[in-house]
Write an enzyme that holds these catalytic residues in place. Structure first.
Site, PDB file in Angstrom:
ATOM      1  N   ARG A  80       0.856  -1.185   0.000  1.00 36.43           N
ATOM      2  CA  ARG A  80       0.000   0.000   0.000  1.00 36.43           C
ATOM      3  C   ARG A  80       0.891   1.234   0.000  1.00 36.43           C
ATOM      4  O   ARG A  80       1.706   1.400   0.914  1.00 36.43           O
ATOM      5  CB  ARG A  80      -0.902  -0.013   1.240  1.00 36.43           C
ATOM      6  CG  ARG A  80      -1.668   1.263   1.468  1.00 36.43           C
ATOM      7  CD  ARG A  80      -2.609   1.158   2.677  1.00 36.43           C
ATOM      8  NE  ARG A  80      -3.319   2.401   2.871  1.00 36.43           N
ATOM      9  CZ  ARG A  80      -3.065   3.288   3.857  1.00 36.43           C
ATOM     10  NH1 ARG A  80      -2.123   3.049   4.753  1.00 36.43           N
ATOM     11  NH2 ARG A  80      -3.746   4.401   3.933  1.00 36.43           N
TER      12      ARG A  80
ATOM     13  N   HIS B 142      -2.552  10.969   1.005  1.00 36.13           N
ATOM     14  CA  HIS B 142      -1.963  10.741   2.325  1.00 36.13           C
ATOM     15  C   HIS B 142      -1.289  12.057   2.742  1.00 36.13           C
ATOM     16  O   HIS B 142      -0.085  12.132   2.909  1.00 36.13           O
ATOM     17  CB  HIS B 142      -0.989   9.555   2.282  1.00 36.13           C
ATOM     18  CG  HIS B 142      -0.706   8.933   3.619  1.00 36.13           C
ATOM     19  ND1 HIS B 142      -0.831   7.581   3.862  1.00 36.13           N
ATOM     20  CD2 HIS B 142      -0.294   9.468   4.795  1.00 36.13           C
ATOM     21  CE1 HIS B 142      -0.502   7.311   5.124  1.00 36.13           C
ATOM     22  NE2 HIS B 142      -0.169   8.446   5.706  1.00 36.13           N
TER      23      HIS B 142
ATOM     24  N   GLU C 294      -3.220  -0.109   8.213  1.00 37.96           N
ATOM     25  CA  GLU C 294      -1.991   0.257   8.945  1.00 37.96           C
ATOM     26  C   GLU C 294      -2.066  -0.310  10.347  1.00 37.96           C
ATOM     27  O   GLU C 294      -3.095  -0.227  11.007  1.00 37.96           O
ATOM     28  CB  GLU C 294      -1.833   1.787   9.108  1.00 37.96           C
ATOM     29  CG  GLU C 294      -1.416   2.513   7.869  1.00 37.96           C
ATOM     30  CD  GLU C 294      -1.232   4.016   8.105  1.00 37.96           C
ATOM     31  OE1 GLU C 294      -0.970   4.434   9.252  1.00 37.96           O
ATOM     32  OE2 GLU C 294      -1.367   4.757   7.122  1.00 37.96           O
TER      33      GLU C 294
ATOM     34  N   GLU D  40      -6.817   8.453   6.651  1.00 37.88           N
ATOM     35  CA  GLU D  40      -7.034   9.097   7.942  1.00 37.88           C
ATOM     36  C   GLU D  40      -7.475  10.559   7.829  1.00 37.88           C
ATOM     37  O   GLU D  40      -6.751  11.474   8.258  1.00 37.88           O
ATOM     38  CB  GLU D  40      -5.768   8.992   8.810  1.00 37.88           C
ATOM     39  CG  GLU D  40      -5.339   7.564   9.069  1.00 37.88           C
ATOM     40  CD  GLU D  40      -4.252   7.440  10.138  1.00 37.88           C
ATOM     41  OE1 GLU D  40      -3.811   8.469  10.680  1.00 37.88           O
ATOM     42  OE2 GLU D  40      -3.854   6.308  10.424  1.00 37.88           O
TER      43      GLU D  40
ATOM     44  N   TYR E 290      -3.488   1.825  16.020  1.00 41.07           N
ATOM     45  CA  TYR E 290      -2.231   1.785  16.788  1.00 41.07           C
ATOM     46  C   TYR E 290      -2.470   1.554  18.274  1.00 41.07           C
ATOM     47  O   TYR E 290      -1.771   0.788  18.912  1.00 41.07           O
ATOM     48  CB  TYR E 290      -1.443   3.089  16.571  1.00 41.07           C
ATOM     49  CG  TYR E 290      -0.933   3.173  15.149  1.00 41.07           C
ATOM     50  CD1 TYR E 290       0.270   2.591  14.797  1.00 41.07           C
ATOM     51  CD2 TYR E 290      -1.693   3.766  14.139  1.00 41.07           C
ATOM     52  CE1 TYR E 290       0.723   2.609  13.479  1.00 41.07           C
ATOM     53  CE2 TYR E 290      -1.261   3.784  12.834  1.00 41.07           C
ATOM     54  CZ  TYR E 290      -0.052   3.212  12.506  1.00 41.07           C
ATOM     55  OH  TYR E 290       0.382   3.207  11.206  1.00 41.07           O
TER      56      TYR E 290
ATOM     57  N   ASN F 208      -7.030   1.736  10.179  1.00 40.28           N
ATOM     58  CA  ASN F 208      -5.677   1.948  10.711  1.00 40.28           C
ATOM     59  C   ASN F 208      -5.777   1.971  12.228  1.00 40.28           C
ATOM     60  O   ASN F 208      -6.608   2.704  12.775  1.00 40.28           O
ATOM     61  CB  ASN F 208      -5.099   3.296  10.248  1.00 40.28           C
ATOM     62  CG  ASN F 208      -4.896   3.352   8.744  1.00 40.28           C
ATOM     63  OD1 ASN F 208      -5.127   2.383   8.030  1.00 40.28           O
ATOM     64  ND2 ASN F 208      -4.435   4.499   8.261  1.00 40.28           N
TER      65      ASN F 208
HETATM   66  C1  FCB Z   1      -0.660   7.165  10.898  1.00 40.15           C
HETATM   67  C2  FCB Z   1      -0.280   7.699   9.546  1.00 40.15           C
HETATM   68  C3  FCB Z   1       1.004   7.145   9.003  1.00 40.15           C
HETATM   69  C4  FCB Z   1       2.055   6.987  10.096  1.00 40.15           C
HETATM   70  C5  FCB Z   1       1.485   6.284  11.292  1.00 40.15           C
HETATM   71  C6  FCB Z   1       2.477   6.077  12.401  1.00 40.15           C
HETATM   72  O1  FCB Z   1      -1.503   8.070  11.541  1.00 40.15           O
HETATM   73  O2  FCB Z   1      -1.295   7.411   8.600  1.00 40.15           O
HETATM   74  O3  FCB Z   1       1.436   7.971   7.972  1.00 40.15           O
HETATM   75  O4  FCB Z   1       2.624   8.184  10.378  1.00 40.15           O
HETATM   76  O5  FCB Z   1       0.394   6.989  11.787  1.00 40.15           O
END
Ligand code: FCB
Length: 484
Positions: free
Chosen positions: A79, A123, A384, A176, A307, A305
């Site tokens: 991607r 992006h 992501e 995002e 984290y 995405n």
């Molecule tokens: C996300 C972004 C990506 C990267 C990660 C850590 O928010 O989409 O570009 O920076 O965080």
């Protein structure tokens, strides 16, 4: 006795993700003009260490080697994003063929290695000219708060769709949009660095509109087999306690982080509570007739995405004063228009990564199940997921990153968990293939499975890359995490 491995469905994609500004460099080559991130990173004090994406990891020149690296790792998908100012420098008018040729070459090389491309159109690198544009009568000040930017995006989407549509099947309009709107125009920690809550809400709507118009423009260009989606970063937002006040804080953040996009995209609406919570700031009259039909363009997939989760409560007193850290950079300004005086953020339990983001894979399972329910029949991809750690080459020249392996293991197991519980997840994209320019943190945070020496641009796969290659080859995740 070893228990059976976790088996992923046949055809599940094992990918890695990147973004143009974070890796390409070559900021002034072949007709590319500045994006808002070029301007922002060149503004003193905006990016840690004064770092910029001028050179980044020089992917614009090293792309063949980088594709070989992906092939060596056995990735089945990649991607990446297209740099808008590289293919349409002023954000309007004809395309620059040299810019498009770069992506044509990249895609052909990927396909030659059996790696399926997923293209992200946006992006975060808006052509600076569009940020600077003030169409007559506009009080919005250009950029995403200005409606015209959504129409510019649709034109750009059509250009890229026409150029790559014969060879790319997976298309994502935006990455995002929450960050583009609320970090770019609210807290100002991302480009273009404006701090105006109304501009942030306007930006959110025009990003939704851009998604719908862009999807329409792509559909006109692409063969029927092409699939068009979007990558959101929904917040797995949890209340600190089950009290009514904390539940209400959760509702507010869910509205501003999640439903402000999923409402228009999935249901064709801005929820009443969101409009009411922000009524002090705006009457939302920037939403025009028909917009919410356009934003609800059918999604062929939804990219998630993820984290880290968020924990919120009703506002506590000490939080009422002082700057907030939102995990993307510190700012006096809030990225939560209309919610700041009502909500406090708390550290979620769990170990911290180098971003100070708590590790909690259950948030990923929750989101995948949540969107399975909210978007029935729409396949999901984890577009992501990954973690930053302070990786350094050891004396043996190898880069050992057991923390990242542990992070990936637990999150990929969380994906498996969601699949068993009924989520139709079709692939996983590790963020990121390479160490790269991490926005406001510059080169100080390393997310790559492949280490980059920024002096020499040498690439060294970390132990996580070797671990991921084994997973991609077998499609089976060992049930327990095993250190190298
Ligand atoms: C996300 C972004 C990506 C990267 C990660 C850590 O928010 O989409 O570009 O920076 O965080």
């Amino acid at each position: 006795m070893a228990r059976e491995n976790l088996r992923f469905p046949p055809g599940f994609l094992w990918g890695a993700a990147t973004a143009a500004y974070q890796i390409e460099g070559a900021a002034r080559e072949d007709g590319r003009t500045p994006s808002i991130w070029d301007t922002f990173s060149h503004t003193p004090g905006k990016v840690l260490g004064g770092d910029t994406g001028d050179v980044a990891v020089d992917h614009y020149h090293r792309w063949r080697d980088d594709v070989r690296l992906m092939a060596d790792l056995g990735l089945t998908s990649y991607r990446f994003s297209v740099s808008w100012p590289r293919v349409q420098p002023t954000g309007r008018g004809p395309a620059v063929q040299r810019g498009l040729d770069f992506y044509r070459g990249l895609v052909d090389e990927l396909l030659a290695h059996g790696i399926r491309p997923m293209v992200t159109l946006y992006h975060w690198d808006l052509p600076q000219e569009l940020e600077d544009a003030f169409p007559s009568g506009s009080a919005a000040g250009g950029g995403w708060p200005e409606r015209d930017t959504a129409y510019r995006f649709a034109e750009y989407a059509g250009i890229v769709g026409e150029a790559l549509g014969d060879r790319v099947e997976m298309w994502s309009t935006l990455n995002e949009p929450w960050c583009s709107a609320f970090l770019g125009y609210g807290s100002g920690v991302h480009a273009p660095g404006r701090t105006d809550p109304v501009a942030a809400l306007r930006a959110a709507h025009h990003l939704n509109l851009a998604h719908g118009l862009g999807a329409q423009a792509l559909r006109e260009q692409l063969p029927a087999r092409a699939r068009i989606g979007v990558s959101l970063n929904p917040s797995a937002v949890r209340p600190l306690t089950a009290s009514a006040a904390d539940m209400d804080a959760r509702r507010r953040i869910d509205a501003l982080a999640n439903r402000v996009f999923t409402g228009p995209m999935l249901r064709g609406t801005y929820d009443d509570d969101l409009v009411a919570d922000t009524a002090r700031l705006t009457d939302w009259s920037f939403v025009q007739d028909d917009d919410l039909r356009i934003t609800r363009h059918p999604l062929d997939f939804l990219g998630i995405n993820y984290y880290s989760p968020a924990v919120v409560s009703a506002a506590t007193e000490e939080d009422a004063a002082g700057p907030r850290k939102d995990g993307h950079g510190a700012s006096e300004h809030s990225p939560w228009p209309g919610a700041d005086e009502h909500v406090s953020f708390h550290r979620a339990p769990g170990e911290l990564t180098a971003m100070d983001w708590p590790v909690d894979p259950t948030g990923l399972t929750d989101l995948l199940l949540e969107y399975t329910a909210q978007a029935p029949g729409v396949p999901l991809y984890v577009t992501e997921n990954g973690a930053a750690y302070d990786d350094k080459p050891g004396e043996d020249g190898q880069v050992h990153d057991p923390d990242r392996v542990r992070y990936l293991h637990s999150h990929i197991a969380a994906v498996h968990h969601a699949i068993l519980a009924g989520a139709d997840v079709r692939g996983y994209f590790l963020w990121s293939l390479l160490d790269n320019f991490e926005w406001a943190y510059g080169y100080s945070k390393r997310f790559g499975a492949v280490h980059v020496d920024y002096e020499t641009q040498a690439r060294t796969p970390k132990s996580s890359a070797h671990w991921y290659a084994r997973l991609a080859a077998s499609g089976e995740l060992p049930r327990e995490y095993v250190a190298d």
